[in-house]
Design a protein around this motif. Structure first.
Motif, PDB file in Angstrom:
ATOM      1  N   THR A  80       0.817  -1.215   0.000  1.00 55.51           N
ATOM      2  CA  THR A  80       0.000   0.000   0.000  1.00 55.51           C
ATOM      3  C   THR A  80       0.847   1.260   0.000  1.00 55.51           C
ATOM      4  O   THR A  80       0.393   2.322  -0.415  1.00 55.51           O
ATOM      5  N   GLY A  81       2.094   1.148   0.485  1.00 56.19           N
ATOM      6  CA  GLY A  81       2.903   2.353   0.640  1.00 56.19           C
ATOM      7  C   GLY A  81       2.335   3.217   1.755  1.00 56.19           C
ATOM      8  O   GLY A  81       1.440   2.813   2.502  1.00 56.19           O
ATOM      9  N   GLY A  82       2.875   4.414   1.875  1.00 60.37           N
ATOM     10  CA  GLY A  82       2.322   5.363   2.835  1.00 60.37           C
ATOM     11  C   GLY A  82       2.792   5.187   4.259  1.00 60.37           C
ATOM     12  O   GLY A  82       2.189   5.719   5.189  1.00 60.37           O
ATOM     13  N   ASP A  83       3.904   4.439   4.478  1.00 58.68           N
ATOM     14  CA  ASP A  83       4.358   4.294   5.863  1.00 58.68           C
ATOM     15  C   ASP A  83       5.313   5.418   6.281  1.00 58.68           C
ATOM     16  O   ASP A  83       5.708   5.504   7.445  1.00 58.68           O
ATOM     17  N   SER A  84       5.699   6.277   5.319  1.00 51.60           N
ATOM     18  CA  SER A  84       6.518   7.478   5.603  1.00 51.60           C
ATOM     19  C   SER A  84       7.811   7.145   6.341  1.00 51.60           C
ATOM     20  O   SER A  84       8.268   7.919   7.185  1.00 51.60           O
ATOM     21  N   ARG A 187      -2.349 -14.081  -8.206  1.00 54.80           N
ATOM     22  CA  ARG A 187      -3.150 -14.617  -7.107  1.00 54.80           C
ATOM     23  C   ARG A 187      -2.298 -15.029  -5.909  1.00 54.80           C
ATOM     24  O   ARG A 187      -2.816 -15.579  -4.934  1.00 54.80           O
ATOM     25  N   ARG A 188      -1.022 -14.775  -6.021  1.00 54.58           N
ATOM     26  CA  ARG A 188      -0.092 -15.023  -4.922  1.00 54.58           C
ATOM     27  C   ARG A 188       0.631 -13.710  -4.654  1.00 54.58           C
ATOM     28  O   ARG A 188       1.263 -13.152  -5.552  1.00 54.58           O
ATOM     29  N   GLN A 189       0.519 -13.197  -3.441  1.00 59.37           N
ATOM     30  CA  GLN A 189       1.037 -11.864  -3.167  1.00 59.37           C
ATOM     31  C   GLN A 189       1.632 -11.730  -1.767  1.00 59.37           C
ATOM     32  O   GLN A 189       1.203 -12.401  -0.827  1.00 59.37           O
ATOM     33  N   LEU A 190       2.613 -10.843  -1.684  1.00 56.96           N
ATOM     34  CA  LEU A 190       3.115 -10.352  -0.401  1.00 56.96           C
ATOM     35  C   LEU A 190       2.745  -8.883  -0.367  1.00 56.96           C
ATOM     36  O   LEU A 190       3.286  -8.088  -1.130  1.00 56.96           O
ATOM     37  N   ILE A 191       1.789  -8.513   0.478  1.00 57.93           N
ATOM     38  CA  ILE A 191       1.264  -7.148   0.510  1.00 57.93           C
ATOM     39  C   ILE A 191       1.610  -6.486   1.831  1.00 57.93           C
ATOM     40  O   ILE A 191       1.103  -6.867   2.890  1.00 57.93           O
ATOM     41  N   GLY A 192       2.476  -5.502   1.775  1.00 54.86           N
ATOM     42  CA  GLY A 192       2.758  -4.695   2.951  1.00 54.86           C
ATOM     43  C   GLY A 192       1.679  -3.641   3.109  1.00 54.86           C
ATOM     44  O   GLY A 192       1.333  -2.963   2.141  1.00 54.86           O
ATOM     45  N   ILE A 193       1.122  -3.525   4.296  1.00 51.83           N
ATOM     46  CA  ILE A 193       0.091  -2.506   4.531  1.00 51.83           C
ATOM     47  C   ILE A 193       0.493  -1.644   5.728  1.00 51.83           C
ATOM     48  O   ILE A 193       1.126  -2.110   6.665  1.00 51.83           O
ATOM     49  N   TYR A 194       0.115  -0.378   5.675  1.00 52.38           N
ATOM     50  CA  TYR A 194       0.539   0.584   6.685  1.00 52.38           C
ATOM     51  C   TYR A 194      -0.207   0.440   8.005  1.00 52.38           C
ATOM     52  O   TYR A 194       0.217   0.984   9.023  1.00 52.38           O
ATOM     53  N   ASP A 195      -1.325  -0.307   8.017  1.00 51.76           N
ATOM     54  CA  ASP A 195      -2.114  -0.480   9.236  1.00 51.76           C
ATOM     55  C   ASP A 195      -2.697  -1.888   9.230  1.00 51.76           C
ATOM     56  O   ASP A 195      -3.525  -2.222   8.380  1.00 51.76           O
ATOM     57  N   THR A 196      -2.256  -2.711  10.176  1.00 46.09           N
ATOM     58  CA  THR A 196      -2.683  -4.120  10.192  1.00 46.09           C
ATOM     59  C   THR A 196      -4.181  -4.301  10.434  1.00 46.09           C
ATOM     60  O   THR A 196      -4.730  -5.366  10.163  1.00 46.09           O
ATOM     61  N   SER A 197      -4.868  -3.262  10.899  1.00 49.30           N
ATOM     62  CA  SER A 197      -6.305  -3.394  11.149  1.00 49.30           C
ATOM     63  C   SER A 197      -7.093  -3.591   9.854  1.00 49.30           C
ATOM     64  O   SER A 197      -8.245  -4.032   9.884  1.00 49.30           O
ATOM     65  N   VAL A 217       1.352  -7.921   5.628  1.00 50.20           N
ATOM     66  CA  VAL A 217       2.339  -7.726   6.695  1.00 50.20           C
ATOM     67  C   VAL A 217       2.462  -6.262   7.101  1.00 50.20           C
ATOM     68  O   VAL A 217       2.424  -5.358   6.266  1.00 50.20           O
ATOM     69  N   THR A 218       2.611  -6.044   8.403  1.00 48.55           N
ATOM     70  CA  THR A 218       2.803  -4.696   8.952  1.00 48.55           C
ATOM     71  C   THR A 218       3.753  -4.781  10.141  1.00 48.55           C
ATOM     72  O   THR A 218       3.472  -5.442  11.140  1.00 48.55           O
ATOM     73  N   GLY A 219       4.893  -4.119  10.037  1.00 53.13           N
ATOM     74  CA  GLY A 219       5.825  -4.089  11.151  1.00 53.13           C
ATOM     75  C   GLY A 219       5.315  -3.180  12.256  1.00 53.13           C
ATOM     76  O   GLY A 219       4.727  -2.138  11.995  1.00 53.13           O
ATOM     77  N   ARG A 220       5.543  -3.573  13.490  1.00 53.86           N
ATOM     78  CA  ARG A 220       5.081  -2.744  14.610  1.00 53.86           C
ATOM     79  C   ARG A 220       5.918  -1.480  14.784  1.00 53.86           C
ATOM     80  O   ARG A 220       5.578  -0.606  15.587  1.00 53.86           O
ATOM     81  N   ASP A 221       7.002  -1.372  13.990  1.00 52.79           N
ATOM     82  CA  ASP A 221       7.777  -0.139  13.965  1.00 52.79           C
ATOM     83  C   ASP A 221       7.225   0.836  12.923  1.00 52.79           C
ATOM     84  O   ASP A 221       7.772   1.910  12.709  1.00 52.79           O
ATOM     85  N   GLY A 222       6.122   0.444  12.256  1.00 55.27           N
ATOM     86  CA  GLY A 222       5.489   1.312  11.268  1.00 55.27           C
ATOM     87  C   GLY A 222       5.778   0.945   9.830  1.00 55.27           C
ATOM     88  O   GLY A 222       5.190   1.521   8.912  1.00 55.27           O
ATOM     89  N   LEU A 223       6.677  -0.012   9.583  1.00 54.43           N
ATOM     90  CA  LEU A 223       7.007  -0.385   8.212  1.00 54.43           C
ATOM     91  C   LEU A 223       5.887  -1.210   7.570  1.00 54.43           C
ATOM     92  O   LEU A 223       5.270  -2.042   8.236  1.00 54.43           O
ATOM     93  N   ASP A 224       5.660  -0.974   6.276  1.00 54.73           N
ATOM     94  CA  ASP A 224       4.719  -1.826   5.551  1.00 54.73           C
ATOM     95  C   ASP A 224       5.509  -2.941   4.872  1.00 54.73           C
ATOM     96  O   ASP A 224       5.434  -3.171   3.666  1.00 54.73           O
ATOM     97  N   GLU A 225       6.274  -3.650   5.688  1.00 46.97           N
ATOM     98  CA  GLU A 225       7.107  -4.785   5.284  1.00 46.97           C
ATOM     99  C   GLU A 225       7.180  -5.741   6.478  1.00 46.97           C
ATOM    100  O   GLU A 225       6.768  -5.391   7.580  1.00 46.97           O
TER     101      GLU A 225
END
Length: 340
Positions: A80-84, A187-197, A217-225
């Motif tokens: 998604t991007g947007g993790d700044s 149909r197979r993806q690794l999607i980083g998102i900025y908010d795990t909710s 995936v969402t890192g608790r340090d704010g990364l969308d990785e």
């Protein structure tokens, strides 16, 4: 659209078909900037519903320019991007490694918007070709195992939403839709998102749309990785089931790193760090975060039995020099390709 807005103001949720028709109107330029801003604001305030996202993605997929090829074994690492966070282009590095390991990759992405370097920007800095037509994209996947799908070339109708998104200035449902509308229908993806909710909603949306194996995936340090600094929240869609779990570097036999060691200021710095990763010469933090995410990519591709197995395969490929050899081979193809 006025009727839809009235319904939304009253607290109702769009049905999947209503959402499909609404997105179609947006992409046809039949919705004013003011109307779209109102709709996006209402949805953001009360939370986007699965029915709405499913209808929106269906409409985007129907309107987009498509790559005509069998999609079952394709992988995408678009987030998604947007993790700044100003990190280097991790998912782009992951895509190159996956392709070197015989995974077919259809990397969806764009130029920088809020980041220091977009995937298109860093690929140009790396002298890696960007296919500008679907035919070139299919050829690149067939011959080299990887292509980059420059989003504006494949989602031209989305230009009608740009003014409203720019005027609002905050994240909207559109940030979530992009990764779910891969032009090659991966149909197979690794999607980083900025908010795990949002992860379960996105997983349910892709389940209804036929995805096979997707990690959100969402890192608790704010990364969308998948992060190397600590804990990552993961939601997995696999074979119709959705599960949530957490992941740390130690779980995969790796050590934690520092965020500062993977941050960059521009595309050139990002390209330099990627080249160091591919040759196995980058700092420990960069090597660890790319290894973890590439392992996840191998796993969703069905090329690794587990994330731990994926880590071993990625390490072996980098250490053997096969990743660097593959990277050099796709750089050499630049003269025969057009850029977006």
């Amino acid at each position: 659209m006025k009727q839809q807005l009235s319904s939304l103001v009253e607290g109702n949720v769009l049905t999947e078909e209503e959402a499909y028709q609404t997105m179609t109107q947006i992409m046809n330029g039949e919705v004013s900037t003011g109307q779209l801003m109102s709709m996006l604001s209402i949805m953001r305030h009360r939370g986007e519903a699965v029915e709405e996202m499913t209808g929106f993605v269906r409409a985007m997929r129907a309107k987009m320019t498509k790559l005509e090829m069998a999609p079952d074994d394709l992988v995408d690492t678009c987030g998604t991007g947007g993790d700044s966070s100003s990190t280097f282009n991790i998912s782009t590095a992951v895509s190159i490694i996956l392709a070197a390991l015989d995974v077919k990759v259809a990397k969806h992405g764009n130029r920088k918007v809020s980041s220091k370097s977009g995937s298109a920007d860093v690929l140009e800095a790396l002298r890696v070709p960007i296919a500008s037509t679907p035919e070139q994209g299919v050829k690149a996947i067939t011959e080299k195992g990887m292509t980059f799908l420059f989003a504006p070339n494949y989602h031209q109708a989305m230009k009608h939403a740009v003014p409203a998104r720019q005027e609002l200035g905050f994240r909207t449902v559109f940030n979530l839709l992009g990764p779910m509308a891969n032009p090659a229908n991966a149909r197979r993806q690794l999607i980083g998102i900025y908010d795990t909710s949002y992860a379960e909603k996105m997983a349910e949306t892709l389940r209804q749309l036929g995805s096979k194996n997707v990690l959100f995936v969402t890192g608790r340090d704010g990364l969308d990785e998948i992060t190397m600094t600590g804990v990552t929240d993961v939601v997995e869609l696999k074979d119709g089931k959705i599960e949530r779990f957490t992941l740390s570097p130690e779980d995969l036999g790796l050590t934690r790193g520092k965020l500062a060691e993977i941050q960059i200021t521009d595309s050139q710095q990002s390209a330099e760090l990627i080249q160091q990763v591919l040759s196995g010469e980058a700092n420990d933090s960069a090597m660890t975060i790319v290894t973890m995410n590439a392992a996840a990519g191998l796993y969703v591709a069905g090329k690794a039995a587990s994330l731990t197995d994926g880590v071993k395969r990625v390490k072996d490929a980098i250490n053997s020099g096969s990743v660097q050899t593959y990277f050099t081979s796709i750089q050499e193809e630049k003269e025969n390709c057009q850029y977006a």
